[in-house]
Each structure stands twice: as C-alpha cells, then as structure tokens.
Design an enzyme around this catalytic site. Structure first.
Site, PDB file in Angstrom:
ATOM      1  N   CYS A  88      24.189  25.666   9.319  1.00 15.59           N
ATOM      2  CA  CYS A  88      23.482  26.877   9.725  1.00 15.59           C
ATOM      3  C   CYS A  88      24.156  28.108   9.107  1.00 15.59           C
ATOM      4  O   CYS A  88      25.372  28.273   9.226  1.00 15.59           O
ATOM      5  CB  CYS A  88      23.491  26.971  11.247  1.00 15.59           C
ATOM      6  SG  CYS A  88      22.766  28.506  11.870  1.00 15.59           S
ATOM      7  N   CYS A  91      25.679  30.299  12.219  1.00 14.88           N
ATOM      8  CA  CYS A  91      26.853  29.949  13.036  1.00 14.88           C
ATOM      9  C   CYS A  91      27.680  28.821  12.443  1.00 14.88           C
ATOM     10  O   CYS A  91      28.640  28.380  13.063  1.00 14.88           O
ATOM     11  CB  CYS A  91      26.416  29.593  14.450  1.00 14.88           C
ATOM     12  SG  CYS A  91      25.615  27.981  14.582  1.00 14.88           S
ATOM     13  N   CYS A 136      18.336  26.294  15.163  1.00 13.95           N
ATOM     14  CA  CYS A 136      19.701  25.812  15.358  1.00 13.95           C
ATOM     15  C   CYS A 136      19.982  25.674  16.850  1.00 13.95           C
ATOM     16  O   CYS A 136      19.727  26.590  17.621  1.00 13.95           O
ATOM     17  CB  CYS A 136      20.679  26.790  14.725  1.00 13.95           C
ATOM     18  SG  CYS A 136      22.400  26.422  15.112  1.00 13.95           S
ATOM     19  N   CYS A 139      22.946  28.527  17.814  1.00 13.24           N
ATOM     20  CA  CYS A 139      22.739  29.982  17.812  1.00 13.24           C
ATOM     21  C   CYS A 139      21.271  30.369  17.926  1.00 13.24           C
ATOM     22  O   CYS A 139      20.954  31.556  18.018  1.00 13.24           O
ATOM     23  CB  CYS A 139      23.355  30.617  16.563  1.00 13.24           C
ATOM     24  SG  CYS A 139      22.433  30.316  15.052  1.00 13.24           S
ATOM     25  N   CYS A 159      11.093  20.760   7.199  1.00 11.33           N
ATOM     26  CA  CYS A 159      10.855  21.688   6.094  1.00 11.33           C
ATOM     27  C   CYS A 159      11.683  22.952   6.370  1.00 11.33           C
ATOM     28  O   CYS A 159      11.322  23.744   7.242  1.00 11.33           O
ATOM     29  CB  CYS A 159       9.363  21.995   6.030  1.00 11.33           C
ATOM     30  SG  CYS A 159       8.906  23.039   4.654  1.00 11.33           S
TER      31      CYS A 159
HETATM   32 ZN    ZN Z   1      23.306  28.316  14.131  1.00  8.07          ZN
END
Ligand code: ZN
Length: 172
Positions: A88, A91, A136, A139, A159
């Site tokens: 991510c 984060c 995510c 976060c 995707c």
């Molecule tokens: Zn994250």
C-alpha cells in the site's frame, strides 16, 4: 435434548464463524463479491486530510483518498514482472505477491488474490454500476475493484491502481 446453554454456545459459535468468514480475504470464486464492509469500518492507520496530503503525491491522494482511477496503461507496475511484493502506498502494508499477478490486458496491474488480511471490500454503486471496491485493510486507502472474471484458481481479478501501490523486489 440440548440444554439452553448448549444452544447458546452453538449459536454463538456460528456467529463467530460468520464474523471470521466476513473478515478473512476470500479465495473462492465469487464470494468476495457479496462481501460488504461495515459502514463504520475502523482502520488501524489514520491521518487527517492535511497529513494525507503531505504523505502522498497529488495523484496518489486522488486515488487512495478520493477513489480516483489512474489512466489505463500509465503505471510502470503494469510491466513489473520481477518477484516481490506490492504494498500500500498509503501505509506500506504488503497487499499482493507477484506470484498472483497476471496480465489482464486492461492497462491496470491485476492479481487473482490478495495476501491474507491485506484488503477489504465494499459495494460501490457509482457511475451507474455495481462494483466491488477494494481498499487497504489497514489504512482504508482505495486501491481499485475486484471482478469475477479472473483466472484460476480463484476466478477473481483484482484490478488495482499502480499509483496506490509500491513494489519491493525480493533480494537477488
Ligand atoms: Zn494502507
């Protein structure tokens, strides 16, 4: 005969099983598509809007925090074929292994499964479509969408926006 307590324990166990099933990432075809995140979903990593602005580029902010979509075929991660981990950009949580990446010919980095405990989904009814939004787990940053036209073994196609992720190759 079951005692009242046994019945309560049994139903409590079922409730827990349902809760766990709703939290863990799905690997079987289709099931992720009916999963819906709680409206009051709380995230471990949180920042104020101005903090996110300083942590992310404008383009990353538009995707991760405003559910934007990058233009197809613009991410260098489309052509990232090394072994490693996609994390991510908000984060740094590890999201996808290169082992599940495939070429979907859509212009966005695509995967058939996320890592365990990496992402959550919710239903997205924007643009007159019903899609399953992927974010995510840590976060809440928007990553992309998941569709049920992916390859085996899951039949899923995650995707993703390349701008929402960073790539870390495994040390050679
Ligand atoms: Zn994250």
């Amino acid at each position: 005969m079951f005692s009242r307590r046994q019945i309560l324990v049994a139903s409590g166990g079922l409730g827990l099983a349902a809760l766990v099933a709703g939290v863990l990432p799905k690997l079987s075809p289709g099931t992720a598509l009916v999963e819906q995140a709680q409206a009051d979903e709380a995230f471990e990593v949180t920042h104020s809007d101005s903090e996110w602005h300083s942590l992310l580029s404008d383009e990353q902010y538009a995707i991760l925090r405003e559910e934007g979509t990058e233009r197809a075929y613009t991410s260098p991660l489309n052509n990232e074929h090394r072994s490693g981990t996609f994390a991510c950009a908000g984060c740094a949580l590890a999201l996808f292994s290169s082992a599940t990446k495939f070429d979907s010919h859509t212009g966005w980095p695509s995967f058939w499964a996320p890592l365990e405990q990496a992402v959550a989904t919710r239903q997205d009814r924007s643009f007159g479509m019903v899609r399953n939004e992927v974010h995510c787990r840590r976060c809440g940053g928007h990553l992309g969408h998941v569709f049920d036209d992916g390859p085996k073994p899951t039949g899923l196609r995650y995707c993703m926006n390349g701008l929402a992720m960073t790539f870390k190759p495994v040390a050679a």
